[in-house]
Design a protein around this motif. Sequence first.
Motif, PDB file in Angstrom:
ATOM      1  N   ASN A  65       0.821  -1.212   0.000  1.00 15.32           N
ATOM      2  CA  ASN A  65       0.000   0.000   0.000  1.00 15.32           C
ATOM      3  C   ASN A  65       0.858   1.265   0.000  1.00 15.32           C
ATOM      4  O   ASN A  65       0.532   2.253  -0.658  1.00 15.32           O
ATOM      5  N   GLY A  66       1.971   1.235   0.743  1.00 14.88           N
ATOM      6  CA  GLY A  66       2.869   2.376   0.754  1.00 14.88           C
ATOM      7  C   GLY A  66       3.455   2.654  -0.613  1.00 14.88           C
ATOM      8  O   GLY A  66       3.596   3.817  -1.019  1.00 14.88           O
ATOM      9  N   ALA A  67       3.800   1.582  -1.345  1.00 12.55           N
ATOM     10  CA  ALA A  67       4.360   1.751  -2.689  1.00 12.55           C
ATOM     11  C   ALA A  67       3.347   2.409  -3.624  1.00 12.55           C
ATOM     12  O   ALA A  67       3.714   3.217  -4.487  1.00 12.55           O
ATOM     13  N   PHE A  68       2.076   2.088  -3.457  1.00  7.90           N
ATOM     14  CA  PHE A  68       1.054   2.669  -4.323  1.00  7.90           C
ATOM     15  C   PHE A  68       0.721   4.111  -3.957  1.00  7.90           C
ATOM     16  O   PHE A  68       0.282   4.882  -4.811  1.00  7.90           O
ATOM     17  N   LEU A  69       0.910   4.482  -2.695  1.00  8.87           N
ATOM     18  CA  LEU A  69       0.491   5.804  -2.240  1.00  8.87           C
ATOM     19  C   LEU A  69       1.604   6.843  -2.194  1.00  8.87           C
ATOM     20  O   LEU A  69       1.332   8.039  -2.197  1.00  8.87           O
ATOM     21  N   THR A  70       2.847   6.412  -2.121  1.00 11.13           N
ATOM     22  CA  THR A  70       3.931   7.378  -1.935  1.00 11.13           C
ATOM     23  C   THR A  70       4.081   8.302  -3.143  1.00 11.13           C
ATOM     24  O   THR A  70       3.857   7.905  -4.290  1.00 11.13           O
TER      25      THR A  70
END
Length: 507
Positions: free
Chosen positions: A121-126
């Motif tokens: 999720n972090g990879a998609f949101l950063t």
Amino acid sequence: MMQHLPILPIVLPLFAGLLLLLNRDGATRPRRIISLISTSLLVVVAIALVAQATNGDIRYYALGDWQPPFGIILVLDRLSAMMVLLTSVLALGSVIYACAGEDEKGTNYHGLFQLQLMGINGAFLTGDLFNLFVFFEVLLIASYALLMHGGGKTRIHASFHYVALNLANSALFLLAVGTLYGATGTLNMADMASRIENLEPEQTELVKVGAMLLLVVFGLKAAMLPLYFWLPRAYAAAPAPVAALFAIMSKIGIYAIIRVYTLIFGPDAAPLDNLAQPWVWWLGLATLVLGTVGVIAARDLRGQVAYLIIISVGTLLAGIGMNSLAAQSALLYYLPHTTLVTGGMFLLVDSIAMQRGQAGARIVRSRGVKQAAPLGLFFFIGAMAAAGMPPLSGAIGKTLLLQAATGPTQQAWLWAALLISGLVAIVAMSRAGSTVFWRTTPKDEASVPNLGPWRGIAIGLLIGASPVLALLAGPVTEYAQATAEQLANHDAYIRAIIAPQETGEIP
């Protein structure tokens, strides 16, 4: 509360994972309850994020109130919201399936699973390249342990190659990030995109080097030819619910290519505009052909599903390489379809293997499957969806991609590769299905596990997504079209992140 929604897909699995790891020696039932509740809440949060993003606004969340381009930010737009929702649905199916008993084969399963969700999720949101690297590392560390869950020589052997390759890829990623930072002075993606046009010639060459290094990094993550060879072995060896979640892992590479080479190196980034698209187009077609060969040559159902993922990767890369609004919209419809269906197929194959005794997932004649009716129906729907047979979502996605092909070159190569791969997939899946369900020896009295409600719900949730996507093709394609248009308007992305700081406004 609503302004804090973008951080919840990261902190929710983070705290759930830490709680589960601290309670590693506790009873299994409480761990399952915590994991199921956390993942279910993640689905709810993801739906709320999609609802927020639907109006077309691009929002950012500044951690510690450090404003861009200096602080760590999370960016919510249509694409990131869609990918978080896709991840949460896939994760829910995987967790439900694991609760049928797979989670008991090793320690810390649910805790590691939640930490991997945090990284994905972090990879998609950063909105920052360095933090993309950080989240890559978080999800990779969790995936190393999950791949070896339950032990066994095959998994250890596959994990060795997986770990070694990804460690080398991480070093290359760090080198690429350092090169880009040295040339542009920033790692915020919106800020970097705004500076590309004003670089000195020597800086431009450095940025080009960094951009091509990133293409190698993301290409390996996506399993693009010639960097594909780790995927079939690793995915086939992984426990079923882990392999199902891994179906989103290759899509992280696809997402990164779309995000970086649309925003930073898009059509307005002269002289670095569209530098990756020709490579992605031809390598995508080659990956599609390779996956097709792998599907027909596979002698194991798990390996066959793994090569179906290679086919989907090649299809998505070819869509990116066409470099048009229609192609971008088509691949954004096809992406959730293939991710959910292949994830469900990994779960289904595991249930079939458990009922076939020593034959397991091998495509050989063996004793009949105990619950042939439900498993056969799931296999039929999954195979049709994966091969692109109408009226399911695979056919819709491929049709949209074929319609997006313009010019004789694109039409000739894409139509030939995509239609032949579909035909080969039909032949391969038909052969596998007839061998498993019809070419059977007399049943013995050996005790085999039933499908059970947990496994049935998980498989139905993921494979059933194909007919649901077909029924909702209208609104889903509209969302995909709007997402493609938002991606094409990279100036709006830059203004949403950078312009508020220049005017003193904080969203």
